[in-house]
Design an enzyme around this catalytic site. Structure first.
Site, PDB file in Angstrom:
ATOM      1  N   ASP A 201       6.462  -8.493  -2.999  1.00 42.84           N
ATOM      2  CA  ASP A 201       7.898  -8.208  -3.058  1.00 42.84           C
ATOM      3  C   ASP A 201       8.351  -8.389  -1.618  1.00 42.84           C
ATOM      4  O   ASP A 201       8.055  -7.547  -0.758  1.00 42.84           O
ATOM      5  CB  ASP A 201       8.154  -6.771  -3.528  1.00 42.84           C
ATOM      6  CG  ASP A 201       9.646  -6.502  -3.671  1.00 42.84           C
ATOM      7  OD1 ASP A 201      10.405  -6.922  -2.773  1.00 42.84           O
ATOM      8  OD2 ASP A 201      10.055  -5.891  -4.668  1.00 42.84           O
ATOM      9  N   HIS A 202       9.033  -9.479  -1.340  1.00 43.09           N
ATOM     10  CA  HIS A 202       9.225  -9.815   0.080  1.00 43.09           C
ATOM     11  C   HIS A 202      10.105  -8.798   0.810  1.00 43.09           C
ATOM     12  O   HIS A 202      10.068  -8.711   2.022  1.00 43.09           O
ATOM     13  CB  HIS A 202       9.735 -11.251   0.258  1.00 43.09           C
ATOM     14  CG  HIS A 202      11.205 -11.427   0.021  1.00 43.09           C
ATOM     15  ND1 HIS A 202      11.740 -11.579  -1.233  1.00 43.09           N
ATOM     16  CD2 HIS A 202      12.256 -11.488   0.868  1.00 43.09           C
ATOM     17  CE1 HIS A 202      13.045 -11.717  -1.130  1.00 43.09           C
ATOM     18  NE2 HIS A 202      13.400 -11.667   0.140  1.00 43.09           N
ATOM     19  N   HIS A 264      13.165  -5.604  -5.766  1.00 45.15           N
ATOM     20  CA  HIS A 264      13.618  -5.218  -4.422  1.00 45.15           C
ATOM     21  C   HIS A 264      14.362  -3.884  -4.405  1.00 45.15           C
ATOM     22  O   HIS A 264      14.096  -3.023  -3.572  1.00 45.15           O
ATOM     23  CB  HIS A 264      14.543  -6.298  -3.846  1.00 45.15           C
ATOM     24  CG  HIS A 264      13.992  -7.686  -3.957  1.00 45.15           C
ATOM     25  ND1 HIS A 264      12.666  -7.962  -3.786  1.00 45.15           N
ATOM     26  CD2 HIS A 264      14.593  -8.884  -4.210  1.00 45.15           C
ATOM     27  CE1 HIS A 264      12.475  -9.270  -3.931  1.00 45.15           C
ATOM     28  NE2 HIS A 264      13.623  -9.849  -4.195  1.00 45.15           N
TER      29      HIS A 264
HETATM   30  C1  BG6 Z   1      14.837 -13.331  -4.190  1.00 46.20           C
HETATM   31  C2  BG6 Z   1      15.753 -13.681  -5.328  1.00 46.20           C
HETATM   32  O1  BG6 Z   1      13.769 -12.533  -4.616  1.00 46.20           O
HETATM   33  O2  BG6 Z   1      15.568 -12.628  -3.201  1.00 46.20           O
HETATM   34  C3  BG6 Z   1      16.952 -14.471  -4.842  1.00 46.20           C
HETATM   35  O3  BG6 Z   1      15.041 -14.433  -6.290  1.00 46.20           O
HETATM   36  C4  BG6 Z   1      17.646 -13.739  -3.724  1.00 46.20           C
HETATM   37  O4  BG6 Z   1      17.858 -14.724  -5.905  1.00 46.20           O
HETATM   38  C5  BG6 Z   1      16.656 -13.358  -2.654  1.00 46.20           C
HETATM   39  O5  BG6 Z   1      18.639 -14.600  -3.188  1.00 46.20           O
HETATM   40  C6  BG6 Z   1      17.296 -12.481  -1.609  1.00 46.20           C
HETATM   41  O6  BG6 Z   1      16.404 -12.325  -0.542  1.00 46.20           O
HETATM   42  P1  BG6 Z   1      16.941 -12.023   0.923  1.00 46.20           P
HETATM   43  O7  BG6 Z   1      15.691 -11.850   1.727  1.00 46.20           O
HETATM   44  O8  BG6 Z   1      17.780 -13.194   1.347  1.00 46.20           O
HETATM   45  O9  BG6 Z   1      17.759 -10.781   0.806  1.00 46.20           O
END
Ligand code: BG6
Length: 513
Positions: A201-202, A264
């Site tokens: 989960d980045h 997230h």
């Molecule tokens: C991803 C989603 O996990 O997270 C995308 O699939 C989204 O739709 C993105 O745009 C948002 O990541 P960040 O790091 O730009 O907030």
């Protein structure tokens, strides 16, 4: 005498001592894809520049695109040139990976795994390094079970020697409801043990997200206030100004609730609401996060109607440019009811949070990109300043700014200088940009490094994923039964009026990030 019980993570302590990950080979399934190019290769390159990579490190890419090893090396290079946060340096790249190989194959071709096993064996032999393998599933999710099965059939799921390791990183989305997530867990577990599985989960790799635990548990002053006694409510906003960006066919099957809330946003809720773990170690942290997810009050069909809002973006102006509505985006069904915006109210039924609403909202094509967590405190119990002194007095709000203007702000009342008592709300602010000289690493840098050292603290565990899906699935089921039209909101706005009503009913309003 006070007993000092530091939160210790032995794996990370090793890094502090200057130890680097052991030599290993990274195998990327889907190596020709967007994720590998935009995130994985640049992250590895930046880890190299920061001296985190081991002396021997190799890459094997697997995908359907027909590349030779040289062409693949060239792809890796051009991805780094284009997407790395640090500039390209040819000398550094020459130290990048000892060996870069590529296998052109379908992921369901057993022969590919035989070829992979041969290449991995040869690399270990040539470099006299252990058989440490990190498999990265950067493919569409439908391939995850097959890839795992084939790795198992080829005997690549188990370490060759007791001292070797084999790990698998699984990208999101992890399932599309509780049932499919459980199936995927079962399929992965037929081949790998839970401790070998690293579910990404980045958001957990973001510095500002990791700082939530540091902020709460490395400081003495906030935690005593972190309860229903002092906190009025919590707002979590993940706003994006981008639309679906060419990912229409994926997104139309997912929607904001699967794409952002299940993973997230519920991770952010867990970190904000969890109890202090007994150690800063993978299972201790994840045990506490899991308890939060399990304590969230389940949604009945009626709750779904009352406490959730979904909506779709219509056309509108973003940065002065007219953008199309969701239904006019490529690969979106003309009668789609997919949510590009979600707002909901959660209650956490436990001792600490009883009665404190958590409001979550996320959406695409909103007025700006901003992720923040706002903790609104209860007002002072007795106001002895006159109403005229405090016309603008707002409640104290602590805002954790996750991105893009990373920092933390506290709003409180201050006396306006002068002979009469007038109070105005002011801001006390910490900004990463001014307090720290170095730019923060990308989330994928941290997560890749952690998977190399075997630290799964920032990866989601099987039971966590399933608990999050249990909640989200009840909302999806409520939505599936609803026949009312899905509201729309203008691109470039802050979402539909229904979302404002969700909070105004309780006497609140959304903060403007
Ligand atoms: C991803 C989603 O996990 O997270 C995308 O699939 C989204 O739709 C993105 O745009 C948002 O990541 P960040 O790091 O730009 O907030």
């Amino acid at each position: 005498m006070a007993v000092d019980t530091p939160l210790i993570n032995p794996l990370r302590e090793g890094l502090v001592d200057g130890r680097r990950p052991q030599p290993f080979t990274l195998v990327i399934f889907g190596a020709a894809g967007d994720l590998a190019h935009r995130k994985l290769f640049p992250a590895l390159y930046n880890l190299l520049l920061d001296h985190w990579l081991p002396n021997h490190f190799n890459i094997v890419g697997i995908a359907r695109q027909p590349y030779s090893d040289d062409q693949f090396r060239h792809e890796v290079e051009s991805a780094i040139r284009q997407f790395s946060r640090r500039p390209w340096e040819a000398d550094e790249f020459s130290r990048f990976a000892d060996e870069i190989h590529y296998i052109t194959a379908n992921f369901d071709d057993p022969q590919a795994y035989v070829q992979l096993r041969d290449i991995l064996g040869q690399i270990s032999k040539r470099q006299h390094i252990p058989h440490n393998y990190l498999f990265y599933m950067a493919t569409p999710p439908s391939f995850y079970p097959k890839i795992a099965q084939h790795l198992g059939d080829a005997g690549l799921n188990r370490p060759v020697e007791d001292t070797d390791w084999v790990r698998v990183i699984v990208e999101k989305p992890f399932g599309r409801d509780l049932h499919s997530a459980q199936d995927l867990n079962t399929q992965l577990h037929q081949v790998f043990d839970e401790r070998q599985i690293f579910r990404i989960d980045h958001y957990l790799g973001k510095e500002t997200v990791q700082n939530i635990l540091v902020f709460r548990f490395a400081n003495g002053i906030f935690e005593p206030l972190w309860t229903h006694q002092y906190i009025d409510h919590v707002q979590i906003t993940v706003a994006e100004s981008l639309g679906v960006e060419g990912r229409g066919s994926y997104y139309d099957n997912a929607g904001a609730i699967r794409d952002m809330v299940q993973n997230h946003m519920l991770q952010l809720v867990s970190l904000i609401a969890m109890e202090p773990p007994v150690a800063f170690e993978a299972d201790a942290v994840r045990d506490e996060k899991l308890k939060v997810l399990r304590a969230i009050r389940p949604f009945t069909t009626r709750d779904v109607a009352e406490y959730t809002v979904r909506a779709q973006y219509d056309s509108g102006l973003i940065d002065g440019t007219m953008v199309p509505g969701f239904l006019d985006e490529p690969d979106i069904a003309s009668d789609s009811r997919t949510d590009t915006y979600v707002a909901l109210r959660l209650l956490i039924d436990n001792w600490r949070w009883a009665g404190v609403p958590f409001y979550l909202r996320t959406g695409k094509r909103l007025a700006k990109r901003a992720t923040e967590i706002a903790i609104q405190f209860k007002t002072a119990p007795h106001r002895f300043f006159s109403q005229t002194a405090t016309p603008e007095l707002e409640p104290n709000v602590l805002t954790l700014k996750i991105q893009p203007d990373e920092g933390i702000a506290l709003r409180f009342g201050a006396k306006v200088p002068g002979p009469v008592v007038r109070i105005r709300t002011v801001n006390m602010e910490f900004l990463y940009g001014t307090s720290f000289a170095d730019a923060a690493p990308e989330a994928y840098e941290r997560l890749l490094l952690d998977s190399m050292i075997g630290d799964s603290t920032l990866f989601t565990r099987k039971d966590e994923v399933e608990a999050a899906w249990t909640l989200v699935t009840s909302i999806l089921q409520g939505w599936a039964r609803a026949k009312n039209p899905v509201p729309t909101y203008e691109s470039g706005s802050w979402g539909p009026p229904e979302a404002d009503q969700l909070v105004s009913r309780d006497g609140f309003r959304w903060r403007r990030p």
